[in-house]
Each structure stands twice: as C-alpha cells, then as structure tokens.
Enzyme design. Structure first.
Site, PDB file in Angstrom:
ATOM      1  N   CYS A 297       0.514  -0.747  -0.126  1.00 15.96           N
ATOM      2  CA  CYS A 297      -0.101   0.120   0.114  1.00 15.96           C
ATOM      3  C   CYS A 297       0.815   1.640   0.089  1.00 15.96           C
ATOM      4  CB  CYS A 297      -0.826   0.231   1.384  1.00 15.96           C
ATOM      5  SG  CYS A 297      -2.351  -1.178   0.766  1.00 15.96           S
TER       6      CYS A 297
ATOM      7  N   ASP B 124     -11.638  -4.957   2.565  1.00 12.99           N
ATOM      8  CA  ASP B 124     -12.518  -2.992   2.262  1.00 12.99           C
ATOM      9  C   ASP B 124     -13.666  -3.622   1.952  1.00 12.99           C
ATOM     10  OD1 ASP B 124     -10.235  -1.809   1.498  1.00 12.99           O
ATOM     11  OD2 ASP B 124     -10.030  -1.760  -0.481  1.00 12.99           O
TER      12      ASP B 124
ATOM     13  N   SER C 105      -5.373 -10.220 -17.207  1.00 13.84           N
ATOM     14  CA  SER C 105      -4.364  -9.815 -16.664  1.00 13.84           C
ATOM     15  C   SER C 105      -3.031  -9.647 -18.284  1.00 13.84           C
ATOM     16  CB  SER C 105      -3.443 -11.559 -16.830  1.00 13.84           C
ATOM     17  OG  SER C 105      -3.717 -12.192 -18.061  1.00 13.84           O
TER      18      SER C 105
END
Length: 355
Positions: free
Chosen positions: A20, A95, A145
C-alpha cells in the site's frame, strides 16, 4: 523470504514501491478525484461513491440489500511469491469487511513481466491469492492479466451487505472511542526487508499480520453501538483517522501510548528505516494534525507509515467497546485495543499520550 527459484530476480527489486506504499499520496489523489469524479446525481441507488474516500462502492439492489464492490492491487512488498499473493488478496478483501459486507466472489488483477519472471514464480503468486479466497469461502471467479514492466497483483472484491448494517467511514459520533484491530508497522518492516535488515521473527510477524483476514468486520457492523468502520492502509493511521474526522465533521484524538506495534518497529523507525510514502503522507495532511507528532520525527514516521492489509479502525459508543474487543479476540485479533476517541470540534487529529 526468497523468490521461488534461485535464478529468479527478487520480486521487490522489480518495483519502485511495494504494498500500500504504492498508493498515490492522499493530497494528490484528492485533487485528481475532484477533477474527474462523476456526481451521484441520477443514481439514487448508489449509496456510497467517492465522496468520502470510503473503502468500497455500495449499490442498492433491493429494499434490504446492497452490493459492495472494491478493487485493490499493488507491487510486491515481499520476495516470496506465494506470500505476495496472499498479502495482496487479504488486503483487497479487507475493504469489503470494512463496510460490514460478506464477500461473495473475487476477480484477479494480474500484471507481470512475463519475460523476466519464471512462470512458476507467477503461478505461486496466483496460488497465494487463490488460497486466501478459499479461506474467505469465496470463488476466484475470473480476472484479467497483462504483460507489464513491474509485477502487479490484486483483486476485485464483490460482497453483499444488509443496508441496515452498512457501515461507512463518515458516520462516527462525538463521544465515540476508537478501536484498532491490528498492530502497526508493516511499512517499516517492509523497508527493513528491502535493506536486508529484517530477521526471520520480524518477517513472520509481518506475514501473520498482513495475511489475517479482517473477518470481524461483518459481525462488528451488526452491533448497534458501532457507528463507523474503515481499515488502515496506505495513508497510515493518521491519514485514515483524519478521513473519519473529516467525514463526520469531528475532531479525532489518538493516544500514542495505547498503540500496538509489530516486533522491532519502533527501534527500526528510530534508526531512520522508513518508507518514502511516510513523508508523502505527512506532506499531504500534516497541517491538520496537532500534538507531539509535529516535533517528534520518529513518532511521525510511525503514525504515517503505510499499512498494507492493516487493521480495522472502529468508532463505537464507549459502552460497546468491550463487545468490540471481545469480537476481535474471538477472531484471533489479540492486539486489538482502544486507541483514541472522537469529539466535537474542527476536523483534524490531535496526538497525545497518557503514558
């Protein structure tokens, strides 16, 4: 603590940032969103959008329920490919739990330097993410991807929540106490890892913290005394506490003496082993912070440290704190602690210590 094969490059050597700590600085992000965000006008069923920097979007599907959707991905924070996949997946699903939702399924986001990383290393990253989804009881149902310069992995998370139990980051009340579910210091440990100064015990503690799913969020959201929820990630404890304060129009107070730390973190910070994201975080929101942190560089580095897959931050009525801590303990979050409170006042954060 190494890559899957002796010939493979270290994952962290292929990225300019990790975990993060890769996030765009909060001040820059706010400016970008202010320029580009679409208004909610015309979408009455969009219950939560970008207006309060909440953890996920929420869309009502009937009178009782809403779909919760989020996405999170980043570059490697560790060199072990399976651990990287596990951390990224745990972080993404957090989240959903921070909104009080129950995860339903996930989609993988994969960007890999195909001609640089051995395919077995990439396979182990994906395997790590799949293992976390199995632990959460959901399918990894697809994804997308690309061939990219830096390795990137994460998930789109889809969940469901009873609207009556939906918890936001903007609904704290004056008089609430703040409870944090996990110890702090992930960014500092990751910086030590990159410098070759993290021992096996520190690495194990970092992996244990970053791969522990924030499952208690679903149950915490059902408690009447819990008023607001978020998770502490890339903006550090100060940044995410400030989001609570801004959203509710209240002042937040953090007791630095009550905080829990991963092993060795405070000593490493005192030696100057910190991430670049810590300084960017402070530059973005330091003007709204008061107390000893403004003069103490080590404390400032600790409180702005980006947390990858960090803990849930709960704002609850004082009489609900014991039940909140009990739910955390039941889920194995033994470091959960009351770390502060909310009060009437101009939005901001004041750091104090009762030690």
């Amino acid at each position: 603590m190494t890559a899957a094969t002796d010939s493979a490059p270290r994952l962290t050597s292929l990225s300019h940032g990790g975990g993060c700590g890769c996030k765009i600085a909060p001040g820059v992000l706010s400016e970008l969103l202010a320029r580009s965000s679409l208004p909610k006008m015309g979408f009455p069923d969009l219950l939560v959008g970008t207006e309060t920097a909440d953890d996920a979007a929420v869309y009502r599907i009937n009178e009782r329920q809403a779909i919760v959707a989020t996405t999170d991905f980043f570059m490697p924070i560790v060199d072990d490919p399976r651990d990287f996949g596990r951390i990224a997946a745990t972080n993404a699903l957090s989240d959903l739990y921070a909104m009080g939702a129950q995860p339903l399924m996930a989609l993988a986001i994969v960007g890999m330097p195909i001609n640089v990383l051995p395919h077995e290393v990439i396979a182990k990253i994906l395997e790590g993410g799949e293992s976390v989804c199995r632990e959460a009881g959901i399918p990894l149902a697809g994804g997308h991807s690309i061939d990219s310069v830096e390795p990137i992995y994460g998930l789109v998370g889809i969940g469901i929540v009873e609207i009556a139990h939906l918890k936001r980051n903007a609904t704290a009340q004056a008089g609430d106490v703040l409870v944090l579910g996990k110890p702090l210091g992930v960014g500092i440990l990751s910086a030590a890892l990159k410098k070759g100064e993290l021992d096996a015990m520190g690495y194990a503690a970092m992996i244990e913290a970053t791969t522990k799913l924030n499952r208690p969020g679903t149950e915490l959201a059902r408690l009447p005394g819990v008023h607001a929820l978020t998770d502490v990630t890339g903006f550090g404890l100060l940044g995410h506490t400030l989001e609570l304060a801004r959203g509710a129009g209240l002042a937040a107070h953090l007791d630095s003496g009550a905080l829990r730390w991963l092993p060795g973190v405070q000593a490493l910070a005192a030696r100057g082993i910190v991430t670049g994201a810590s300084g960017r975080n402070w530059a973005s929101y330091g003007a709204q912070v008061e107390g000893a942190v403004t003069e103490d560089a080590t404390l400032r580095a600790l409180l702005t440290d980006p947390q990858t897959s960090g803990g849930l931050l709960v704002a609850c009525a004082p009489e609900a704190a014991a039940q909140v801590l009990e739910l955390f303990a039941k889920g194995g979050f033994t470091d959960a602690a009351v770390i502060g409170r909310m009060s009437a006042g101009a939005p901001g954060v004041r750091v104090f210590s009762e030690d």
